[in-house]
Design an enzyme around this catalytic site. Structure first.
Site, PDB file in Angstrom:
ATOM      1  N   TYR A 105      14.064   6.601   0.666  1.00  0.00           N
ATOM      2  CA  TYR A 105      13.079   5.783  -0.116  1.00  0.00           C
ATOM      3  C   TYR A 105      13.588   6.134  -1.750  1.00  0.00           C
ATOM      4  O   TYR A 105      14.004   7.054  -2.134  1.00  0.00           O
ATOM      5  CB  TYR A 105      11.587   6.131  -0.223  1.00  0.00           C
ATOM      6  CG  TYR A 105      10.986   5.704   1.142  1.00  0.00           C
ATOM      7  CD1 TYR A 105      10.537   4.556   1.382  1.00  0.00           C
ATOM      8  CD2 TYR A 105      10.626   6.693   2.050  1.00  0.00           C
ATOM      9  CE1 TYR A 105       9.611   3.919   2.237  1.00  0.00           C
ATOM     10  CE2 TYR A 105       9.878   6.356   3.339  1.00  0.00           C
ATOM     11  CZ  TYR A 105       9.437   5.084   3.580  1.00  0.00           C
ATOM     12  OH  TYR A 105       8.790   4.382   4.405  1.00  0.00           O
ATOM     13  N   TYR A 144      14.002   8.459   9.400  1.00  0.00           N
ATOM     14  CA  TYR A 144      14.186   9.725   8.510  1.00  0.00           C
ATOM     15  C   TYR A 144      13.353  10.510   9.230  1.00  0.00           C
ATOM     16  O   TYR A 144      12.434  10.529   9.769  1.00  0.00           O
ATOM     17  CB  TYR A 144      13.759   9.139   7.134  1.00  0.00           C
ATOM     18  CG  TYR A 144      12.459   8.802   6.743  1.00  0.00           C
ATOM     19  CD1 TYR A 144      11.499   9.552   6.731  1.00  0.00           C
ATOM     20  CD2 TYR A 144      12.280   7.503   6.643  1.00  0.00           C
ATOM     21  CE1 TYR A 144       9.977   9.174   6.613  1.00  0.00           C
ATOM     22  CE2 TYR A 144      10.867   6.684   6.539  1.00  0.00           C
ATOM     23  CZ  TYR A 144       9.957   7.805   6.346  1.00  0.00           C
ATOM     24  OH  TYR A 144       8.700   7.220   6.241  1.00  0.00           O
ATOM     25  N   ARG A 154      10.474   9.607  11.774  1.00  0.00           N
ATOM     26  CA  ARG A 154       9.952   8.385  11.614  1.00  0.00           C
ATOM     27  C   ARG A 154      10.806   7.399  12.158  1.00  0.00           C
ATOM     28  O   ARG A 154      11.918   7.261  11.707  1.00  0.00           O
ATOM     29  CB  ARG A 154       9.579   8.032  10.200  1.00  0.00           C
ATOM     30  CG  ARG A 154       8.185   8.795   9.698  1.00  0.00           C
ATOM     31  CD  ARG A 154       7.106   8.744  10.159  1.00  0.00           C
ATOM     32  NE  ARG A 154       6.487   7.396  10.964  1.00  0.00           N
ATOM     33  CZ  ARG A 154       6.037   6.312  10.433  1.00  0.00           C
ATOM     34  NH1 ARG A 154       5.585   6.409   9.095  1.00  0.00           N
ATOM     35  NH2 ARG A 154       5.618   5.398  11.061  1.00  0.00           N
ATOM     36  N   HIS A 157      11.005   1.508   9.659  1.00  0.00           N
ATOM     37  CA  HIS A 157       9.974   0.483   9.897  1.00  0.00           C
ATOM     38  C   HIS A 157       9.885   0.086   8.289  1.00  0.00           C
ATOM     39  O   HIS A 157      10.454   0.541   7.322  1.00  0.00           O
ATOM     40  CB  HIS A 157       8.508   1.515   9.991  1.00  0.00           C
ATOM     41  CG  HIS A 157       8.463   2.564   8.911  1.00  0.00           C
ATOM     42  ND1 HIS A 157       8.988   3.946   8.974  1.00  0.00           N
ATOM     43  CD2 HIS A 157       7.870   2.679   7.895  1.00  0.00           C
ATOM     44  CE1 HIS A 157       8.470   4.608   8.253  1.00  0.00           C
ATOM     45  NE2 HIS A 157       7.803   4.068   7.383  1.00  0.00           N
ATOM     46  N   HIS A 159       6.854  -1.052   5.449  1.00  0.00           N
ATOM     47  CA  HIS A 159       5.519  -1.112   5.199  1.00  0.00           C
ATOM     48  C   HIS A 159       4.978  -2.509   4.958  1.00  0.00           C
ATOM     49  O   HIS A 159       5.696  -3.103   3.967  1.00  0.00           O
ATOM     50  CB  HIS A 159       5.208   0.091   3.897  1.00  0.00           C
ATOM     51  CG  HIS A 159       5.321   1.318   4.348  1.00  0.00           C
ATOM     52  ND1 HIS A 159       4.481   2.075   5.039  1.00  0.00           N
ATOM     53  CD2 HIS A 159       6.421   1.859   4.348  1.00  0.00           C
ATOM     54  CE1 HIS A 159       5.020   3.379   5.021  1.00  0.00           C
ATOM     55  NE2 HIS A 159       6.163   3.370   4.785  1.00  0.00           N
TER      56      HIS A 159
END
Lengths: 234, 180
Positions: A105, A144, A154, A157, A159
């Site tokens: 991120y 990640y 995870r 995905h 959000h």
């Protein structure tokens, strides 16, 4: 006196419970006392009109927010936002955020040792059209690691944040990719008890959305809560 | 029910760059909005009393006349909490909104709280301590009497016009959250 038509309540199992111990952060944050049931008033049935101004075209194309092209697999994500009876939710704000292709991120507190991509921010927004349809162009996010449990990862995905027409229709959720082997190991997705409801969060590959020699297409429809039927509709 | 609504998932810890860096809204009431201008300071604490520094708070309220969605009044705000678990909104004190069976609700602000570790947003309300209308509010009446205090903002002794509201998670003395 305003006439109020309350929204329908979720079916048992279709939404996660606040406390889900396999997702460890819930343990010190979930309520320990019962929630107080609130019959809907005008406060819950009205809702903000937010973010309709100043949406630029690049806001829905995350591959065109910088001078160069981001690294990764270019994808199109589109779908319809509807209520629980399939009626479109038009002109509502859809906000998304995600990692880059390497699973990182653009956030000061993400210290996963994967590279940042100078050409990818990973944030987008769009309004649904008159038919409830939204569409983003982006790159496929990466999986990640996180520290929830040993060897925790995870799944890839995106959000999603949506408003819908009322305070009660506010939804923040995540979209997953079909066939991802990490889905079965992910306590965030698995916090939803009902299998059919979980499947609602897994997008579908769609050859019709796929653009030749350009980008793979994924369809992700979102269902928001809807109002109870009026006597007339029944 | 024809279609199962999409399940909620946590906002996670990494939303700021998308939702609050250039899309925060700390001011719910433009300069033209009528009513008593106030600052509403919210503070979020977890089950150990530690500040929750990675939450996002959204507020939704009526204008000073008790009306939602007025042309001169947005009524919506969104801020992230800081390292102390705090954020401060600027607004006007809301008026009384119509309620069930013609009973007016006391002035209140509707709250969505999102954070890592919350698989669904938490919904609560901010009422104003000392407001005589609180005694007849139909929603406060649903709350066990010994927990109603958790829904009250209190005036700040040192800063006139500032109200402080604490959201306590995950403890016996936690804030009342609503099932909506």
């Amino acid at each position: 006196m305003d006439k109020v038509i309350p929204y329908r309540r979720p079916e048992p199992g279709s939404q996660p419970d606040y406390l889900y111990e396999p997702y460890r952060s819930t343990v010190r944050r979930a309520p320990v006392r019962p929630l107080v049931f609130l019959p809907h008033t005008l406060s819950e049935l009205s809702g903000p009109i937010y973010g309709h101004h100043a949406i630029a075209e690049s806001d829905s194309d995350l591959t065109r927010q910088h001078a160069g092209e981001p690294l990764g697999e270019r994808i199109i994500v589109t779908g319809r936002v509807v209520d629980d009876r399939g009626r479109p939710v038009p002109h509502t704000l859809v906000e998304i955020w995600q990692t880059n292709a390497a699973g990182r991120y653009r956030h000061a507190k993400d210290n996963h040792p994967a590279p940042l991509d100078p050409n990818f921010s990973g944030a987008g927004r769009a309004l649904t059209d008159a038919h409830g349809i939204y569409r983003f162009t982006t790159i496929k996010p990466g999986a990640y690691p996180w520290r929830n449990h040993p060897n925790a990862w995870r799944p890839a995905h995106i959000h999603f944040s949506l408003f819908g027409p009322a305070f009660v229709t506010r939804l923040i959720t995540q979209m997953y990719f079909p066939g991802d082997p990490l889905l079965a190991h992910d306590p965030v997705l698995q916090s939803v008890p009902d299998e059919k409801a979980r499947q609602r969060l897994v997008s579908g590959f769609d050859i019709q959305v796929t653009e030749p020699e350009w980008a793979l297409g994924y369809r992700f429809d979102i269902v928001l809560r809807g109002p109870q039927a009026t006597p007339f509709e029944e | 029910m024809d279609l199962v609504p999409s399940p909620s998932q946590t906002i996670g810890p990494f939303f700021h760059f998308a939702l609050t860096v250039d899309r925060a809204l700390g001011c719910l009431a433009g300069p033209e909005a009528g009513g008593e201008r106030i600052h509403l300071a919210c503070r979020v604490l977890d089950g150990d009393g530690a500040p929750v520094s990675d939450a996002m708070i959204e507020l939704w309220q009526a204008d000073a006349q008790g009306l939602y969605n007025q042309p001169a009044f947005r009524g919506f705000g969104r801020l992230p909490t800081n390292e102390e678990g705090c954020c401060v909104f600027e607004t006007v004190k809301p008026g009384r909104v119509s309620g069930p069976e013609g009973v007016l609700q006391a002035p209140h602000v509707n709250v969505w709280l999102f954070a890592r570790g919350l698989v669904k947003g938490l919904c609560t309300r901010i009422y104003f301590a000392g407001d005589p209308a609180n005694r007849e509010d139909p929603v406060l009446a649903l709350v066990p009497e010994d927990r109603r205090d958790t829904l009250l903002a209190h005036p700040d002794r040192e800063n006139p016009g500032r109200w402080n509201f604490e959201i306590r998670l995950c403890s016996g003395s936690e804030t009342v959250f609503f099932d909506i």
